[in-house]
Scaffold this active site. Structure first.
Site, short mmCIF file in Angstrom:
data_model
loop_
_atom_site.label_atom_id
_atom_site.label_comp_id
_atom_site.label_asym_id
_atom_site.label_seq_id
_atom_site.Cartn_x
_atom_site.Cartn_y
_atom_site.Cartn_z
N ASN A 18 132.78 87.35 -15.11
CA ASN A 18 132.61 88.43 -15.73
C ASN A 18 132.20 90.26 -15.19
OD1 ASN A 18 132.55 88.64 -18.63
ND2 ASN A 18 130.85 86.19 -18.22
N LYS A 69 107.07 86.06 -9.74
CA LYS A 69 107.73 86.29 -10.67
C LYS A 69 107.86 87.81 -10.38
CE LYS A 69 110.38 86.20 -15.29
NZ LYS A 69 111.46 85.67 -15.04
N HIS A 113 126.65 86.16 -23.59
CA HIS A 113 125.97 84.76 -23.85
C HIS A 113 127.49 84.01 -24.00
CE1 HIS A 113 123.08 81.44 -23.80
NE2 HIS A 113 123.66 81.49 -25.64
C1 GAR Z 1 129.14 82.95 -18.71
O1 GAR Z 1 129.96 82.22 -19.74
C2 GAR Z 1 128.19 83.54 -19.31
O2 GAR Z 1 127.89 83.90 -20.40
C3 GAR Z 1 127.10 82.68 -18.80
O3 GAR Z 1 127.33 82.51 -17.80
C4 GAR Z 1 129.11 82.15 -17.79
C5 GAR Z 1 129.17 82.66 -16.22
O4 GAR Z 1 130.26 83.28 -15.30
N1 GAR Z 1 126.14 83.14 -19.20
C6 GAR Z 1 124.66 82.20 -20.03
O5 GAR Z 1 125.03 81.38 -19.81
C7 GAR Z 1 122.99 83.38 -19.88
N2 GAR Z 1 122.74 82.66 -20.83
P1 GAR Z 1 130.63 84.56 -14.60
O6 GAR Z 1 129.71 84.74 -13.16
O7 GAR Z 1 131.87 83.66 -14.46
O8 GAR Z 1 130.56 85.83 -15.12
#
Ligand code: GAR
Length: 221
Positions: A18, A69, A113
């Site tokens: 992304n 955190k 998401h």
């Molecule tokens: C993506 O599918 C994103 O939507 C998800 O992690 C993946 C990251 O892929 N995010 C979540 O699940 C957050 N709750 P990437 O590192 O290839 O972009």
């Protein structure tokens, strides 16, 4: 003279596909945002390589190195401030951000998401969708609030769930849509074409065109 572009800080934890979609969009002269900084909480994240290859500042702030955190987030905020970040895009960033963090970027933190929220928030959204037996799945870009994947929705894309799907095949189909959706949603947000309206958003229909219905299964040919 070209218009000023919004400065994005992209927070990642993994592969960064992304992030790549945002970097590619930002590579177009008419895109209204640029990636000012990529920050990973995971030192080995491939996303960092993508940032470096694109000539973008890449930083690691490993949450494991902090006692709380609050201390971790203070370090993240320090990097974002130093990079002049105006908008924060969570792109596979597997840490929850606190209400205090959000106060530093009011209405300017976005997340992607891999489900049609409010269905299937949290971890393993695609697995949750398969287990529940839904026939349409998809992805959502939303403003981040203090809950888990609960913030106002900016944009969604739907894909069919096929009988032979497993988690990998469904995730790949959704991911292809994520790459299309995130740059679009960022464009809408930074140009003011989408605005917050309480717990919902208003999207300027002149930007998005008129509506379409997506149905699964599709109509017979
Ligand atoms: C993506 O599918 C994103 O939507 C998800 O992690 C993946 C990251 O892929 N995010 C979540 O699940 C957050 N709750 P990437 O590192 O290839 O972009």
């Amino acid at each position: 003279m070209s218009a000023r572009r919004a400065r994005l800080g992209v927070l990642v934890s993994g592969g960064g596909s992304n992030l790549q979609a945002l970097l590619d969009a930002a590579g177009q002269a008419d895109y209204p945002a640029e990636v000012a900084c990529v920050l990973s909480n995971v030192p080995t994240a491939f996303a960092l390589e993508r940032a470096r290859k694109a000539g973008v500042r890449a930083e690691v702030v490993d949450h494991k190195g902090f006692g709380s955190k609050a201390d971790f987030e203070a370090a993240v905020l320090g990097v974002l401030a130093d990079a002049g970040v105006e908008w924060v895009c969570l792109a596979g960033f597997m840490r929850l951000v606190s209400a205090d963090f959000l106060k530093r970027f009011p209405g300017r933190v976005l997340n992607i998401h891999p489900s049609l929220l409010p269905a299937f928030p949290g971890l393993h959204a695609q697995k949750q969708a398969l287990e529940r037996g839904v026939k349409v799945a998809g992805c959502t870009v939303h403003y981040v609030d203090a809950g888990t994947d609960t913030g106002p929705i900016i944009a969604q894309a739907a894909v069919p769930v096929l009988p032979e799907d497993d988690e990998a095949s469904l995730s790949a189909r959704i991911l292809a849509e994520e790459h299309r959706l995130y740059p679009l949603a960022v464009r809408l947000a930074v140009t003011g074409a989408v605005t917050l309206d309480g717990g919902r958003t208003k999207v300027d229909a002149r930007v998005t065109g008129d509506g379409m219905a997506l149905r699964s299964p599709g109509a017979p040919k």
